[in-house]
Enzyme design. Structure first.
Site, PDB file in Angstrom:
ATOM      1  CG  HIS A  80      35.488  66.893  26.050  1.00  0.00           C
ATOM      2  ND1 HIS A  80      34.105  67.085  25.716  1.00  0.00           N
ATOM      3  CD2 HIS A  80      36.179  66.884  25.016  1.00  0.00           C
ATOM      4  CE1 HIS A  80      34.141  67.096  24.250  1.00  0.00           C
ATOM      5  NE2 HIS A  80      35.231  66.694  23.919  1.00  0.00           N
TER       6      HIS A  80
ATOM      7  CG  ASP B 215      35.379  62.119  30.361  1.00  0.00           C
ATOM      8  OD1 ASP B 215      35.484  61.176  29.722  1.00  0.00           O
ATOM      9  OD2 ASP B 215      35.011  63.305  29.853  1.00  0.00           O
TER      10      ASP B 215
ATOM     11  CD  GLN C 176      41.112  61.771  24.956  1.00  0.00           C
ATOM     12  OE1 GLN C 176      42.074  60.796  24.651  1.00  0.00           O
ATOM     13  NE2 GLN C 176      40.405  62.270  24.215  1.00  0.00           N
TER      14      GLN C 176
ATOM     15  CE  LYS D  84      36.904  60.811  22.564  1.00  0.00           C
ATOM     16  NZ  LYS D  84      37.398  61.896  21.535  1.00  0.00           N
TER      17      LYS D  84
ATOM     18  CB  CYS E   2      35.547  69.946  23.207  1.00  0.00           C
ATOM     19  SG  CYS E   2      34.949  69.936  21.541  1.00  0.00           S
TER      20      CYS E   2
END
Ligand code: PLP
Length: 421
Positions: free
Chosen positions: A117, A194, A197, A220, A379
């Site tokens: 991202h 990261d 997700q 999220k 993104c």
């Protein structure tokens, strides 16, 4: 899963029942999280840490309880290793600045991956520009998984940090972060994950992964916007400088200079989002009340079912087809007309040479039928460029989605394809 816990799912869009399949962008909120925000402002709103009065002490306690809950949720050794931020982007920018100040010199190298991202690219690019350092990326194999052999070749004496997505927000692929950490550590290189997700979809244990840093967003994972987390191993956080100055992050301020606060406050300048942290705590409790086994099994079933349904539609190309995915599927639709938009190898095998139906058009026609998906580059422009398309259509699932959502989406998609072809 109890959909009635999420009041927004009762909404209609364009007079159709809402089918919300844009969870990778942001998830919907259970009533417990919505109530928590109202409760905070109705009953104990007060600035934290500095107050001797009752409300301030209650607010402080709630904020610190949330920190402890988040630490336990990701298996951190101590809540001192949990820094509250605005979200993943803020966490990664904070790390890029702080780590960059302390550890990056001219000619040093940072490694990300081809599926990142923008939030895990641009902060490192900015750092590299500032420090005349070099940003490298792990390439993809033909099956759209990360090329781990190539990663080994990228690591060298100049490598100072690896920062990779746990789950691609475009492909849904779960990257082998455990292996990446092991390989990087064998070269003495720290790793940031990261987790934007992954943390909403699977248990992420920072000690089991042995990652040095982890970034993720509250919104999220059924929590509110404006709150996120940067986890860092204590030994790293202790040696890194603060990325922002102001109240709370100081020990003493004199005209001759400032000394900094202990962890984690050194990295939390200004009034923190204590209402957000409280509501995030409620989101964590909500997920825990359902349990990882139930969440993972359910989401896997719904995702696999959707991928099978998509694959059965003439002209649909699912990216990273057949790879295990964490609640995210990207696809495009091709028709039999001439003038191919792309010839990228990933589109061969039935789809090469066909005309792409524009993802935006598909997204718009789905919206008119009450189905919310995301279209475009998500993104992640470098990845989309590599796929050789202007964008994809992305469906992404939360724990409240079920097969009836997939059925409604597939029926709407077939209609959209018919209208566009
Ligand atoms: N990283 C990944 C993999 C993402 O999917 C996202 C958001 O979609 C981000 C980072 C940025 O998250 P936020 O906008 O919450 O800061």
């Amino acid at each position: 899963m109890n959909r009635t816990d999420f009041p927004i799912l009762k909404e209609t869009v364009h007079k159709r029942p809402l089918v919300y399949l844009d969870n990778a962008a942001t998830s919907q909120k259970p009533q417990a999280v919505i109530d928590a925000i109202a409760e905070a402002y109705s009953h104990w709103n007060s600035n934290i840490h500095r107050g001797v009065h009752h409300l301030s002490q209650v607010a402080t306690m709630k904020h610190e309880e949330a920190r402890k809950a988040v630490a336990d949720f990701i298996g951190a050794k101590s809540s001192d290793e949990i820094i509250f931020t605005k979200g993943t982007t803020d966490s990664l920018n904070a790390l890029a600045f702080s780590f960059g100040e302390a550890c990056i010199r001219e000619g040093d190298e940072i490694i990300v991956s081809a599926v990142e991202h923008h939030s895990n690219i641009v902060p490192w690019q900015m750092l590299c520009e500032r420090k005349k350092a070099v940003l490298r990326h792990i390439p993809l194999r033909d099956d759209q998984t990360l090329d781990i052999e190539a990663f080994k070749g990228l690591l060298g004496e100049k490598t100072k940090l690896v920062s990779v997505a746990h789950v691609s927000n475009v492909l849904g692929i779960i990257n082998p972060v455990e292996e990446i950490v092991r390989i990087a550590h064998s070269h003495g290189v720290p790793v940031c994950i990261d987790g934007a997700q992954s943390v909403p979809h699977m248990p992420v244990d920072v000690q089991a992964l042995d990652c040095d840093f982890l970034a993720f967003s509250g919104h999220k994972m059924y929590g509110p916007t404006g709150i996120g987390v940067l986890y860092g191993k204590r030994e790293w956080l202790e040696q890194l400088p603060p990325h922002e100055g102001g109240g709370e992050m100081i020990n003493h301020v004199r005209w001759t200079g400032t000394t900094y606060n202990d962890l984690p406050y050194k990295f939390e300048a200004g009034t923190p989002n204590f209402v957000g942290s409280y509501a995030l705590h409620k989101a964590v409790e909500y997920m825990q009340s359902i349990g990882w086994e139930a969440i993972e099994t359910h989401e896997r079933e719904v995702t696999d079912y959707c991928e099978q349904q998509l694959a059965a539609i003439e002209g649909v190309h699912v990216y990273a087809a057949g790879q295990p995915k964490a609640g995210v599927i990207s696809f495009n639709v091709f028709t039999n007309h001439q003038s191919p938009i792309t010839n990228h190898p990933s589109l061969q095998g039935g789809n090469g040479g066909r005309l792409l139906l524009h993802p935006f058009d598909i997204g718009t026609l789905l919206d008119q039928q009450g189905v919310a998906v995301r279209t475009g580059h998500h993104c992640a422009e470098p990845l989309i460029d590599e796929l050789g398309v202007p964008g994809t259509v992305r469906v992404s699932f939360g724990l409240y989605n079920d097969k009836s959502d997939v059925d409604a989406f597939i029926a709407a998609l077939k209609k959209a394809i018919m209208m566009l072809s």
